[in-house]
Design a protein around this motif. Structure first.
Motif, PDB file in Angstrom:
ATOM      1  N   SER A 136      -0.901   7.692 -18.736  1.00 29.61           N
ATOM      2  CA  SER A 136       0.520   7.015 -20.287  1.00 29.61           C
ATOM      3  C   SER A 136       1.562   7.110 -19.046  1.00 29.61           C
ATOM      4  CB  SER A 136       1.237   8.871 -20.256  1.00 29.61           C
ATOM      5  OG  SER A 136       0.363   9.494 -20.710  1.00 29.61           O
ATOM      6  N   LEU A 137       1.586   6.920 -17.734  1.00 29.02           N
ATOM      7  CA  LEU A 137       2.823   7.006 -16.303  1.00 29.02           C
ATOM      8  C   LEU A 137       1.818   6.011 -15.155  1.00 29.02           C
ATOM      9  CD1 LEU A 137       3.087   9.913 -15.493  1.00 29.02           C
ATOM     10  CD2 LEU A 137       5.103   9.000 -16.473  1.00 29.02           C
ATOM     11  N   MET A 138       0.760   5.977 -15.308  1.00 23.28           N
ATOM     12  CA  MET A 138      -0.221   4.891 -13.805  1.00 23.28           C
ATOM     13  C   MET A 138       0.010   3.901 -14.116  1.00 23.28           C
ATOM     14  SD  MET A 138      -0.334   5.270 -10.707  1.00 23.28           S
ATOM     15  CE  MET A 138      -0.547   5.809 -10.259  1.00 23.28           C
ATOM     16  N   THR A 139      -0.813   3.485 -15.358  1.00 20.27           N
ATOM     17  CA  THR A 139      -0.798   1.955 -16.153  1.00 20.27           C
ATOM     18  C   THR A 139       0.020   1.359 -16.357  1.00 20.27           C
ATOM     19  OG1 THR A 139      -3.049   2.725 -17.403  1.00 20.27           O
ATOM     20  CG2 THR A 139      -2.442   1.075 -17.603  1.00 20.27           C
ATOM     21  N   PRO A 140       0.856   1.781 -16.957  1.00 20.90           N
ATOM     22  CA  PRO A 140       2.227   0.865 -17.250  1.00 20.90           C
ATOM     23  C   PRO A 140       3.582   0.563 -16.048  1.00 20.90           C
ATOM     24  CG  PRO A 140       2.835   2.876 -18.205  1.00 20.90           C
ATOM     25  CD  PRO A 140       1.153   3.079 -17.934  1.00 20.90           C
ATOM     26  N   LEU A 141       3.208   1.421 -14.789  1.00 25.53           N
ATOM     27  CA  LEU A 141       3.878   1.702 -13.475  1.00 25.53           C
ATOM     28  C   LEU A 141       3.296   0.844 -12.302  1.00 25.53           C
ATOM     29  CD1 LEU A 141       6.324   3.180 -12.425  1.00 25.53           C
ATOM     30  CD2 LEU A 141       4.084   4.189 -11.364  1.00 25.53           C
TER      31      LEU A 141
ATOM     32  N   SER B  14      -5.524   3.891  -2.756  1.00 24.11           N
ATOM     33  CA  SER B  14      -3.977   3.793  -2.522  1.00 24.11           C
ATOM     34  C   SER B  14      -3.449   4.842  -2.980  1.00 24.11           C
ATOM     35  CB  SER B  14      -3.813   2.654  -2.524  1.00 24.11           C
ATOM     36  OG  SER B  14      -4.030   1.234  -1.034  1.00 24.11           O
ATOM     37  N   LEU B  15      -4.005   5.050  -4.015  1.00 25.00           N
ATOM     38  CA  LEU B  15      -2.843   6.118  -5.611  1.00 25.00           C
ATOM     39  C   LEU B  15      -3.693   7.032  -5.885  1.00 25.00           C
ATOM     40  CD1 LEU B  15      -3.759   3.393  -8.653  1.00 25.00           C
ATOM     41  CD2 LEU B  15      -1.651   3.709  -7.856  1.00 25.00           C
ATOM     42  N   LEU B  16      -4.859   7.293  -5.191  1.00 24.34           N
ATOM     43  CA  LEU B  16      -5.564   8.792  -5.018  1.00 24.34           C
ATOM     44  C   LEU B  16      -5.162   9.104  -3.755  1.00 24.34           C
ATOM     45  CD1 LEU B  16      -9.420   8.139  -5.180  1.00 24.34           C
ATOM     46  CD2 LEU B  16      -7.878   9.638  -7.236  1.00 24.34           C
ATOM     47  N   ILE B  17      -4.823   8.798  -2.401  1.00 17.31           N
ATOM     48  CA  ILE B  17      -3.987   8.962  -1.417  1.00 17.31           C
ATOM     49  C   ILE B  17      -2.601   9.521  -0.957  1.00 17.31           C
ATOM     50  CG2 ILE B  17      -2.656   8.725   1.065  1.00 17.31           C
ATOM     51  CD1 ILE B  17      -4.883   6.128   1.668  1.00 17.31           C
ATOM     52  N   GLY B  18      -2.082   9.307  -2.707  1.00 15.14           N
ATOM     53  CA  GLY B  18      -0.748  10.234  -2.958  1.00 15.14           C
ATOM     54  C   GLY B  18      -1.195  10.593  -4.098  1.00 15.14           C
ATOM     55  N   SER B  19      -1.529  10.629  -5.235  1.00 17.19           N
ATOM     56  CA  SER B  19      -1.789  11.454  -6.403  1.00 17.19           C
ATOM     57  C   SER B  19      -2.276  12.934  -5.888  1.00 17.19           C
ATOM     58  CB  SER B  19      -2.124  10.857  -7.140  1.00 17.19           C
ATOM     59  OG  SER B  19      -3.884  10.705  -6.984  1.00 17.19           O
TER      60      SER B  19
ATOM     61  N   ASP C 103       0.388  -1.482  -0.168  1.00 15.66           N
ATOM     62  CA  ASP C 103      -0.035   0.436   0.009  1.00 15.66           C
ATOM     63  C   ASP C 103       0.630   1.042  -0.040  1.00 15.66           C
ATOM     64  OD1 ASP C 103      -2.566  -1.666   2.110  1.00 15.66           O
ATOM     65  OD2 ASP C 103      -2.414  -1.174   0.083  1.00 15.66           O
ATOM     66  N   VAL C 104       2.159   1.207   0.683  1.00 16.67           N
ATOM     67  CA  VAL C 104       2.664   2.831   0.626  1.00 16.67           C
ATOM     68  C   VAL C 104       3.448   2.642  -0.756  1.00 16.67           C
ATOM     69  CG1 VAL C 104       5.037   3.014   2.019  1.00 16.67           C
ATOM     70  CG2 VAL C 104       3.387   1.700   3.535  1.00 16.67           C
ATOM     71  N   MET C 105       3.757   1.547  -1.285  1.00 17.21           N
ATOM     72  CA  MET C 105       4.358   1.478  -2.525  1.00 17.21           C
ATOM     73  C   MET C 105       3.310   2.311  -3.904  1.00 17.21           C
ATOM     74  SD  MET C 105       7.681   0.879  -2.682  1.00 17.21           S
ATOM     75  CE  MET C 105       7.636  -0.020  -4.079  1.00 17.21           C
ATOM     76  N   HIS C 106       2.234   1.679  -3.150  1.00 18.25           N
ATOM     77  CA  HIS C 106       1.341   2.140  -4.240  1.00 18.25           C
ATOM     78  C   HIS C 106       0.839   4.156  -4.167  1.00 18.25           C
ATOM     79  CE1 HIS C 106      -0.780  -2.111  -5.224  1.00 18.25           C
ATOM     80  NE2 HIS C 106       0.301  -1.803  -6.130  1.00 18.25           N
ATOM     81  N   ILE C 107       0.867   4.281  -2.736  1.00 22.03           N
ATOM     82  CA  ILE C 107       0.952   5.328  -2.426  1.00 22.03           C
ATOM     83  C   ILE C 107       1.792   6.183  -3.253  1.00 22.03           C
ATOM     84  CG2 ILE C 107       0.851   7.329  -0.336  1.00 22.03           C
ATOM     85  CD1 ILE C 107      -1.202   5.074   1.400  1.00 22.03           C
TER      86      ILE C 107
END
Length: 260
Positions: free
Chosen positions: A29-34, A218-223, A6-10
């Motif tokens: 362009s960045l998130m999906t390939p990541l 998790s992604l939204l918490i970081g983005s 989860d930390v890695m996803h954030i």
């Protein structure tokens, strides 16, 4: 306690958010390939989750652009006339492929790789292409009607299958179709158009079970803080260094997907 993953996803969300704020290039362009290359997420789940991720983050941007009156609603309607029907048909077709084996996964990987390479060139040569369009003179709106609807249909298909297309590619094409409009108005229109498109396509993927809610949160918490930080720093960012670096990352990711 958040798990290590989860930390890695954030952290990934934060990185993508900052880059989107700095460069304006779409998060897909960045998130999906990541998600596919680094975290080993299933391609359909990565696309579906990223579409709803983009819908939430771009809603904030849309509110700002609407408030600043940097949206051309006529162009928005032309794009949506092509993109929304194309998105619905594309998601349905993708699920049809998924029912007869792993073909949907293969289609997504190949399409995503090609779109990333196209986005890399769009990001790198955007200013040159716009200069060429402006040199060719202004385009009257009636002549731009059909190309804009067709552009919308292309973006609808591309975004539904790969989550890529509404950022650098869409903005570059719109700048060439409407060379006399201010860049801020084109960018604002593209961001606002991306919200209903991502919602429609993302909801379609959600109905078919292609969205991971925990990953999405998790992604939204970081983005979300990342987009704010990137936007605040964008006026000071060295665009002549950032764009080539971003294009190189996209090109590498695209080639990696196509050869994996």
């Amino acid at each position: 306690m958040l798990g290590h993953l989860d930390v890695m996803h954030i952290t990934a969300g934060l990185f993508v958010g900052v880059m989107v704020g700095l460069t304006g290039v779409g998060g897909g362009s960045l998130m999906t390939p990541l998600l596919v290359l680094m975290f080993g997420v299933n391609a359909k789940t990565a696309v579906g989750t990223d579409l709803l991720f983009a819908a939430v983050t771009k809603t904030v941007g849309s509110t700002v652009h609407g408030w600043r009156d940097t949206v051309d609603w006529r162009i928005f309607r032309r794009l949506a006339a092509g993109s929304i029907p194309a998105a619905l048909l594309s998601v349905a077709a993708l699920q049809g492929l998924g029912e007869i084996g792993a073909k949907a996964e293969h289609v997504i990987i190949v399409f995503l790789g090609c779109m990333l390479i196209l986005t890399a060139f769009a990001a790198l040569f955007q200013k040159r292409l716009v200069r060429l369009a402006r040199r060719g003179g202004s385009r009257h709106d009636p002549r731009a009607l059909l190309p804009t609807v067709l552009l919308g249909a292309f973006i609808g298909v591309a975004v539904s299958i790969s989550s890529v297309g509404a950022g650098a590619i869409g903005v570059t094409a719109l700048l060439m179709l409407y060379p006399n409009l201010p860049v801020s108005r084109i960018v604002g229109t593209d961001i606002v158009h991306a919200v209903p498109l991502a919602l429609v396509a993302g909801s379609g993927h959600w109905l078919y079970g292609d969205v991971d809610p925990v990953l999405l949160i998790s992604l939204l918490i970081g983005s979300i803080p990342g987009v704010i930080v990137g936007s605040l720093l964008s006026s000071r960012a060295p665009d002549h260094l950032l764009r080539p670096a971003l294009a190189a990352v996209l090109l590498f990711s695209g080639l990696k997907l196509l050869t994996s």
